[in-house]
Design a protein around this motif. Structure first.
Motif, PDB file in Angstrom:
ATOM      1  N   ALA A 462      60.241  54.334 155.395  1.00 57.24           N
ATOM      2  CA  ALA A 462      61.371  55.147 154.949  1.00 57.24           C
ATOM      3  C   ALA A 462      62.627  54.901 155.779  1.00 57.24           C
ATOM      4  O   ALA A 462      63.738  55.107 155.295  1.00 57.24           O
ATOM      5  CB  ALA A 462      60.979  56.620 154.998  1.00 57.24           C
ATOM      6  N   THR A 463      62.445  54.462 157.026  1.00 54.15           N
ATOM      7  CA  THR A 463      63.610  54.244 157.893  1.00 54.15           C
ATOM      8  C   THR A 463      64.524  53.167 157.327  1.00 54.15           C
ATOM      9  O   THR A 463      65.734  53.379 157.147  1.00 54.15           O
ATOM     10  CB  THR A 463      63.136  53.841 159.311  1.00 54.15           C
ATOM     11  OG1 THR A 463      62.407  54.938 159.856  1.00 54.15           O
ATOM     12  CG2 THR A 463      64.303  53.512 160.214  1.00 54.15           C
ATOM     13  N   ALA A 464      63.943  52.010 157.036  1.00 55.30           N
ATOM     14  CA  ALA A 464      64.760  50.909 156.509  1.00 55.30           C
ATOM     15  C   ALA A 464      65.348  51.292 155.151  1.00 55.30           C
ATOM     16  O   ALA A 464      66.516  50.997 154.860  1.00 55.30           O
ATOM     17  CB  ALA A 464      63.901  49.653 156.381  1.00 55.30           C
ATOM     18  N   LEU A 465      64.553  51.976 154.349  1.00 56.31           N
ATOM     19  CA  LEU A 465      65.018  52.380 153.026  1.00 56.31           C
ATOM     20  C   LEU A 465      66.228  53.321 153.138  1.00 56.31           C
ATOM     21  O   LEU A 465      67.202  53.193 152.394  1.00 56.31           O
ATOM     22  CB  LEU A 465      63.873  53.067 152.279  1.00 56.31           C
ATOM     23  CG  LEU A 465      64.099  53.355 150.807  1.00 56.31           C
ATOM     24  CD1 LEU A 465      64.339  52.069 150.025  1.00 56.31           C
ATOM     25  CD2 LEU A 465      62.901  54.103 150.216  1.00 56.31           C
ATOM     26  N   GLY A 466      66.160  54.244 154.097  1.00 61.16           N
ATOM     27  CA  GLY A 466      67.282  55.170 154.301  1.00 61.16           C
ATOM     28  C   GLY A 466      68.555  54.418 154.659  1.00 61.16           C
ATOM     29  O   GLY A 466      69.639  54.723 154.146  1.00 61.16           O
ATOM     30  N   ALA A 467      68.424  53.419 155.531  1.00 60.74           N
ATOM     31  CA  ALA A 467      69.604  52.629 155.915  1.00 60.74           C
ATOM     32  C   ALA A 467      70.141  51.873 154.698  1.00 60.74           C
ATOM     33  O   ALA A 467      71.360  51.750 154.516  1.00 60.74           O
ATOM     34  CB  ALA A 467      69.235  51.654 157.036  1.00 60.74           C
ATOM     35  N   ALA A 468      69.229  51.381 153.850  1.00 64.60           N
ATOM     36  CA  ALA A 468      69.665  50.680 152.631  1.00 64.60           C
ATOM     37  C   ALA A 468      70.432  51.635 151.711  1.00 64.60           C
ATOM     38  O   ALA A 468      71.491  51.291 151.180  1.00 64.60           O
ATOM     39  CB  ALA A 468      68.455  50.106 151.898  1.00 64.60           C
ATOM     40  N   TYR A 469      69.900  52.851 151.554  1.00 62.04           N
ATOM     41  CA  TYR A 469      70.589  53.838 150.706  1.00 62.04           C
ATOM     42  C   TYR A 469      72.006  54.120 151.224  1.00 62.04           C
ATOM     43  O   TYR A 469      72.967  54.118 150.466  1.00 62.04           O
ATOM     44  CB  TYR A 469      69.816  55.167 150.675  1.00 62.04           C
ATOM     45  CG  TYR A 469      68.509  55.167 149.909  1.00 62.04           C
ATOM     46  CD1 TYR A 469      68.243  54.260 148.891  1.00 62.04           C
ATOM     47  CD2 TYR A 469      67.541  56.136 150.194  1.00 62.04           C
ATOM     48  CE1 TYR A 469      67.037  54.301 148.197  1.00 62.04           C
ATOM     49  CE2 TYR A 469      66.340  56.185 149.497  1.00 62.04           C
ATOM     50  CZ  TYR A 469      66.082  55.261 148.503  1.00 62.04           C
ATOM     51  OH  TYR A 469      64.908  55.317 147.820  1.00 62.04           O
ATOM     52  N   PHE A 470      72.097  54.379 152.543  1.00 63.00           N
ATOM     53  CA  PHE A 470      73.432  54.668 153.119  1.00 63.00           C
ATOM     54  C   PHE A 470      74.398  53.505 152.878  1.00 63.00           C
ATOM     55  O   PHE A 470      75.559  53.713 152.530  1.00 63.00           O
ATOM     56  CB  PHE A 470      73.313  54.889 154.637  1.00 63.00           C
ATOM     57  CG  PHE A 470      72.870  56.261 155.059  1.00 63.00           C
ATOM     58  CD1 PHE A 470      73.552  57.401 154.643  1.00 63.00           C
ATOM     59  CD2 PHE A 470      71.800  56.427 155.924  1.00 63.00           C
ATOM     60  CE1 PHE A 470      73.160  58.670 155.065  1.00 63.00           C
ATOM     61  CE2 PHE A 470      71.401  57.695 156.346  1.00 63.00           C
ATOM     62  CZ  PHE A 470      72.082  58.818 155.921  1.00 63.00           C
ATOM     63  N   ALA A 471      73.902  52.274 153.106  1.00 57.94           N
ATOM     64  CA  ALA A 471      74.769  51.095 152.947  1.00 57.94           C
ATOM     65  C   ALA A 471      75.169  50.928 151.483  1.00 57.94           C
ATOM     66  O   ALA A 471      76.339  50.664 151.172  1.00 57.94           O
ATOM     67  CB  ALA A 471      74.052  49.844 153.471  1.00 57.94           C
ATOM     68  N   GLY A 472      74.187  51.115 150.585  1.00 54.67           N
ATOM     69  CA  GLY A 472      74.466  50.958 149.157  1.00 54.67           C
ATOM     70  C   GLY A 472      75.432  52.015 148.636  1.00 54.67           C
ATOM     71  O   GLY A 472      76.292  51.726 147.798  1.00 54.67           O
TER      72      GLY A 472
END
Ligand code: ADP
Length: 521
Positions: A462-472
């Motif tokens: 979930a950590t990497a996914l959260g960073a992807a969401y913020f960036a997207g």
């Protein structure tokens, strides 16, 4: 092909990972490399900052290659990092003055102990405690920023994990560091800041609100660097502190991969996981079961002053709005499964714990309290030690394994109960991620003992996914929160299925076992 992908660097302590996501947040490719740690003396844990950066670049190149994606196709990059690990470097040469001191390092324990016992801190505890007593009679006193700070001060202790402790040690012990700082040449940063500075060729010296709130140098109630918290370490002194930016926003551009890639997110690991688990509502909770377990509750646009020893932090800042959270850390969770495997040799691999636990109906009254390094939230007892209690001649290996898994869930209940008391919110649903959340027995027992639904996402990282969401979101490909809620996948839901009397008596046994483990060393 058009620019269609999001790149994330997820930088942990044991390793760093680069992941390429598509527009549906599907993983296209990923690459991982271990990060070496250096242990110069007992209790000292360091990492080579240059090595961390080089490994991040290396895994990113590998991920791009295996995805068959060029840097021109990357719409935005996000960086999620381990927290509080800190370093100092020369702004002219870019060279670190020394290794990074990690969050696990205990070299400043004695100094922290001295500060905690100082008149300054004792007074803070007394004033905070007295204020807490008065505030319990008046809700309005609890609501203003200064009041919340005072309530927090009642329980606050300085720890060697704090970035301020790291910075003090570096200034005092690295030859020439203090002089460089006096000349205004020494930049301070946590891992995110260091990576940003390198990725942008020295153009960006910044961090985000989630990372800074974990340093022990920032006041989340008044939203400013905290002179009160830094004072015992005589900081910031001449150190140059990074600019603090919104978590989902603009952090400059990296040209390292042959084409400019905009960096659109910098976020701390647990906060990223909270976002990756789509805990956007006040009171929503995620539980990351890794080596330790990190439980975080979204507390909305107001920080909560905890009287039950939870840690109030900034979750993220986005579009001008700050979201706060409460955090409870359980230091031994998945590590207790490693202990069964490596020390006791009761299992061959972590996954085997599940079938063994399921092969027995109960633990036969056995409790394991995995207080290997003491107990953290909500007990905060460094002198507690690991305990197995309730053994009889009939006790089996399966029961000890089951009791160890159950201990993770009991510790989660301790933390969630404290959060419920602090916020007045009844938790009905928990989102579980991290490696140990693969274990069906653990998640079912968690649902049973907490009497809440437990949801497991399709993507456990979930950590990497959260960073992807913020960036997207910052890059404009996803609308917050609708698109995130649409693309996030849930793999399985665990529903509570335990009579309340059983729950009550099992948990009462756990509390008794904890009592036996406390104040031992
Ligand atoms: P971290 O990010 O802290 O390194 P991970 O999220 O990778 O941790 O999870 C690894 C931890 O989870 C290890 O401590 C391991 O013992 C535990 N673990 C992994 N798989 C299982 C399983 N099936 N059942 C119980 N624990 C597990």
């Amino acid at each position: 092909m058009s620019e269609d992908f999001i790149l994330v660097n997820d930088v942990g302590t044991t390793g760093t990972r680069a992941i390429i996501y598509d527009r549906n947040a599907g993983v296209i490719a990923e690459s991982y490399s271990e990060l070496p740690q250096v242990f110069p003396k007992p209790g000292w844990t360091e990492q080579d900052p240059v090595g961390i950066y080089e490994k991040c670049v290396e895994v990113t190149r590998e991920a791009l290659k295996s995805a068959g994606v060029g840097p021109e196709q990357i719409l935005a990059m996000g960086i999620a990092t381990q927290r509080t690990t800190s370093m100092l470097w020369d702004r002219n040469t870019g060279e670190p003055v020394y290794n990074a001191i990690t969050w696990q390092d205990t070299r400043m324990s004695d100094e922290c102990e001295r500060i905690n016992r100082s008149l300054y801190f004792k007074s803070l505890h007394v004033i905070g405690g007295a204020f807490q007593g008065v505030a319990s009679l008046s809700k309005s006193l609890k609501r203003n920023a200064l009041g919340k700070m005072l309530i927090t001060a009642a329980h606050f202790t300085i720890t060697p994990a704090m970035s301020s402790a790291h910075a003090r040690w570096l200034l005092d012990n690295v030859e020439g560091a203090a002089e460089k700082a006096r000349a205004g040449d020494l930049l301070f940063g946590t891992v995110d800041t260091w990576l940003l500075w390198n990725y942008t060729g020295g153009k960006t010296h910044a961090t985000d609100f989630s990372n800074v709130s974990a340093t022990g140098m920032y006041d989340p109630f008044q939203m400013k660097w905290s002179t009160e918290l830094m004072k015992p370490f005589k900081l910031p002194g001449d150190l140059v502190l990074p600019e603090i930016r919104e978590t989902s926003g603009d952090f400059g551009t990296t040209d390292v991969f042959g084409h400019p890639i905009p960096i659109k997110c910098v976020v701390a690991d647990q906060q990223a996981a909270l976002f990756g688990e789509a805990c956007f509502e006040v009171g929503s909770v995620k539980c990351t079961n890794g080596t330790g377990t990190f439980i975080d509750m979204n507390t909305g646009d107001e920080p909560v002053a905890s009287v039950h020893k939870m840690t109030p932090m900034i979750a993220w800042k986005m579009r001008g709005e700050t979201t706060y959270m409460l955090e409870g850390i359980i230091s031994s969770a998945g590590s207790s499964i490693q202990f069964l495997r490596d020390n006791l040799k009761l299992i061959k691999e972590a996954a085997e714990s599940e079938s063994l636990a399921l092969s027995t109906d109960d633990t036969g009254g056995v409790y394991v309290v995995p207080a290997f390094t003491g107990l953290s939230a909500p007990y905060w007892d460094p002198f507690a030690r690991g305990t197995v209690i309730g053994l009889t001649r009939a006790t089996t290996r399966e029961q000890v394994v089951r009791a160890t898994l159950e201990s993770i869930a009991y510790q989660c209940k301790d933390v969630v109960a404290a959060m419920e008391k602090d916020t007045g919110i009844r938790v009905c649903d928990i989102k579980a991620d991290g490696g140990a959340s693969q274990n069906d027995f653990l998640l079912q027992f968690l649902a049973d003992i907490l009497d809440t639904d437990v949801e497991r996402p399709e993507i456990l990282e979930a950590t990497a996914l959260g960073a992807a969401y913020f960036a997207g979101i910052a890059a404009g490909i996803w609308e917050f929160p609708d698109d995130i809620l649409r693309i996030r996948g849930v793999e399985r839901e665990f529903k509570p299925d335990m009579p309340s009397e059983t729950r009550g008596s099992l948990y009462a046994g756990w509390k008794k076992a904890v009592g036996r483990a406390q104040h031992w060393a």
